[in-house]
Design an enzyme around this catalytic site. Structure first.
Site, PDB file in Angstrom:
ATOM      1  N   TYR A  64       0.843  -1.197   0.000  1.00 26.09           N
ATOM      2  CA  TYR A  64       0.000   0.000   0.000  1.00 26.09           C
ATOM      3  C   TYR A  64       0.880   1.249   0.000  1.00 26.09           C
ATOM      4  O   TYR A  64       1.548   1.551   0.989  1.00 26.09           O
ATOM      5  CB  TYR A  64      -0.925   0.033   1.219  1.00 26.09           C
ATOM      6  CG  TYR A  64      -1.926  -1.101   1.309  1.00 26.09           C
ATOM      7  CD1 TYR A  64      -2.296  -1.845   0.189  1.00 26.09           C
ATOM      8  CD2 TYR A  64      -2.513  -1.439   2.521  1.00 26.09           C
ATOM      9  CE1 TYR A  64      -3.207  -2.885   0.277  1.00 26.09           C
ATOM     10  CE2 TYR A  64      -3.435  -2.477   2.620  1.00 26.09           C
ATOM     11  CZ  TYR A  64      -3.766  -3.200   1.501  1.00 26.09           C
ATOM     12  OH  TYR A  64      -4.671  -4.235   1.601  1.00 26.09           O
ATOM     13  N   GLN A 299     -14.836  10.006   8.412  1.00 25.30           N
ATOM     14  CA  GLN A 299     -15.179   8.712   7.803  1.00 25.30           C
ATOM     15  C   GLN A 299     -15.200   7.593   8.851  1.00 25.30           C
ATOM     16  O   GLN A 299     -16.034   6.695   8.788  1.00 25.30           O
ATOM     17  CB  GLN A 299     -14.197   8.371   6.670  1.00 25.30           C
ATOM     18  CG  GLN A 299     -14.396   9.233   5.428  1.00 25.30           C
ATOM     19  CD  GLN A 299     -13.506   8.809   4.272  1.00 25.30           C
ATOM     20  OE1 GLN A 299     -12.579   8.022   4.434  1.00 25.30           O
ATOM     21  NE2 GLN A 299     -13.788   9.348   3.098  1.00 25.30           N
TER      22      GLN A 299
END
Length: 338
Positions: A64, A299
């Site tokens: 990632y 979020q």
């Protein structure tokens, strides 16, 4: 610090919250499977907010951001008292070319490569032991599964990793691995659109007392209730979702119709559709926890209630009806009756 309900991750002795923080998007832009550019300060704030909210594990991977996500996780956890530190899970087996960041990483299982990757992850994460180390995808370099899984088993014995897992592996591969050494955890994709894991690897995990942490429970944003066709059309070229079949017609309309149908269920519980989508995955026997991504504290707040939300029978039957009406995805539309 808030406390949330926990459940045991297989036979590892680790007790994890039902949701964990997913660190894929915080790897940032400029690589093959990026979500676009990302502000590291926002990522660090999101991780810290998740931990303060009671989430006690983070799932990342070496690939990632080509190492960057692990470094951001380390920065976020720096200075946290030992008692407040979440478990850190990461993955290896995807090797990239530093000279060509946009090239797709190669799936490598060679023992020397896996060992070098573990050392690099330990260094980036600034830890002496990885809590759960997972093979990200089956190797495609000719290394047999038995050979790379032996390395994972050895790393556990050596104390470099506490537990070993397999991500994106099928039942036959799990069975072959179990002959060599315990599969502590599995990590399949599982959500309201991609439901097939319920009929195979999740059953296997339950039978073998392995932990199961599912990824993409919100279908990469599609099931948050905030996603629209206009937003799908406006995805930047640097975002891997642009052009993906889930985000283009004919599937997009069905997927968004299903997301919209979660709203009445969410309103009944006073939560977001995102939290309902995540809680749906947790309603399946065999699922230990769900990996949920976030790029900001806001979020995190959208899905955090899923960690303690229990969907009732009428919720599950309404969702099953919505799946059938939308014609979205494949796999069972509801958990098996108890």
């Amino acid at each position: 610090m808030t406390t949330l309900p926990t459940t045991q991750l297989g036979r590892t002795g680790m007790h994890v919250t039902r949701t964990g923080f997913g660190a894929w998007a915080i790897g940032g832009g400029d690589w093959a499977f990026a979500w676009g550019n990302q502000d590291d300060a926002a990522s660090i704030a999101a991780i810290r907010h998740a931990v303060e909210s009671g989430i006690n594990w983070i799932d990342t991977a070496a690939v990632y951001g080509l190492g960057h996500s692990e470094e951001v996780v380390a920065a976020a956890l720096e200075g946290l008292p030992e008692a407040d530190r979440p478990y850190v899970f990461t993955k290896g087996g995807l090797v990239w070319d530093p000279a060509n960041r946009s090239a797709a990483p190669r799936r490598v299982g060679a023992p020397a490569s896996i060992r070098a990757e573990v050392e690099a992850s330990l260094r980036r994460l600034r830890v002496e032991r990885i809590d759960l180390y997972q093979m990200h995808w089956p190797a495609e370099d000719g290394t047999p599964l038995e050979e790379y899984w032996q390395v994972f088993t050895d790393l556990k014995r050596e104390g470099k990793i506490r537990a070993a897992g397999l991500s994106n592996h099928g039942i036959r591969q799990l069975q072959a691995a179990e002959q060599i050494g315990t599969v502590d955890a599995i990590q399949p994709q599982f959500n309201l659109i991609h439901r097939d894991a319920a009929d195979d690897v999740l059953l296997w995990a339950r039978e073998h007392e392995a932990g199961a942490i599912v990824y993409s429970p919100m279908a990469s944003g599609l099931l948050t209730g905030a996603f629209t066709a206009a937003r799908a059309a406006a995805l930047e070229p640097g975002d891997w979702r642009a052009g993906h079949p889930d985000f283009t017609e004919p599937a997009l309309s069905a997927n968004l119709a299903l997301a919209g149908a979660l709203r009445p269920v969410a309103e009944r519980h006073g939560v977001t559709p995102a939290a309902v989508a995540v809680a749906w995955t947790l309603a399946f026997p065999g699922v230990t926890g769900a990996i949920v991504g976030a790029r900001s504290p806001r979020q995190v707040d959208g899905w955090r209630p899923a960690a303690s939300l229990e969907l009732k029978d009428d919720d599950l039957s309404d969702i099953a009806a919505a799946i059938r009406a939308a014609g979205a995805g494949t796999g069972p539309a509801s958990p098996p009756a108890a």
